[in-house]
Design an enzyme around this catalytic site. Sequence first.
Site, mmCIF file in Angstrom:
data_model
loop_
_atom_site.group_PDB
_atom_site.id
_atom_site.type_symbol
_atom_site.label_atom_id
_atom_site.label_comp_id
_atom_site.label_asym_id
_atom_site.label_seq_id
_atom_site.Cartn_x
_atom_site.Cartn_y
_atom_site.Cartn_z
ATOM 1 N N GLU A 150 52.109 39.618 42.001
ATOM 2 C CA GLU A 150 50.828 38.960 41.714
ATOM 3 C C GLU A 150 50.953 37.764 40.782
ATOM 4 O O GLU A 150 51.673 37.820 39.801
ATOM 5 C CB GLU A 150 49.860 39.951 41.052
ATOM 6 N N GLU A 278 38.775 44.922 36.624
ATOM 7 C CA GLU A 278 39.533 44.584 35.422
ATOM 8 C C GLU A 278 38.811 43.454 34.699
ATOM 9 O O GLU A 278 39.231 42.304 34.724
ATOM 10 C CB GLU A 278 40.966 44.175 35.778
#
Length: 300
Positions: A150, A278
């Site tokens: 990521e 998140e």
Amino acid sequence: MPPLKFCANISWLFTDLPEFSQRIYAAMSAGFQAVEAAWLYDCDIKELQKIKNATGVEVVLINTPPGEVKAGELGLGAVPGREAEFKQCLDLALQYAKALNCKRIHLMAGRVPVGADRTAVATEMEATFVQNLKHAAVVLSKEGITGLIEPINTRITDPRYFLDTPHQGKGLANLKSLTRPCKRYCIIVYLCVPLNLAAAILQKVDHPNIKLQMDIFHWQIMDGNLTQNIQKYFPLIGHIQIAQVPHRDEPDSAGELNFPYLFTTLEELGYQGFIGCEYKPKALTLDGLGWIKEYWRRNK
């Protein structure tokens, strides 16, 4: 189109509760069927296992240990000379993942050394990361574990993190070979590098169990162009995280991103993985969950 699945990141949500065990219960009470977290290593593994079994909440993501936090470390995957410690971190993460039946592990890459020029150290750090990922692939494949990568933005969140932007690049010719399914676990390797480099690393590691982690917050900050990037890299995506830009708060907060549109885009693409929440709640977590409760209501 099946509805999207969300998990609460209990390192960010329900932080008014001091214990992760309390946050798991709070997530369950709020309607979440799954959670993710950064570091759970201060928690007793048997106690976490007991709470997971008692609540029925799935744990879908944890991070590898960051290294020496007081020394400014945030992962060791791409740090030359720390390979032995990376392997120790991987072993500990694997121990927790197996105990919690966690299908994804964030393998933290680490930071560019203080005072070093990113370009000057990039080749060595990439080579280190590739070798560590190859090791991880062998270890984790024995448990049926798959890996992911990521980009994390270096404009706001972490200027020195090794991996940083989802720019389009070369290296996607073997996309099919990189997207073979994993039957049991997934391990998330958060590569904060341009996607051309991310794709190149995937090819160099050459393991079918590694996919891409997409944090929409980071992708928007570093590159924008979300619709085309999501569509282009969708075959590589194994996990998604969300937060509004620029303040990293609730998805329905005022900001740059139209999350109802992005959710529809993911639904139309047939995304079946989890979406990690998140973000930093503006107040108490429960006060800011109207957006997801409305989504759940519409998709009963």
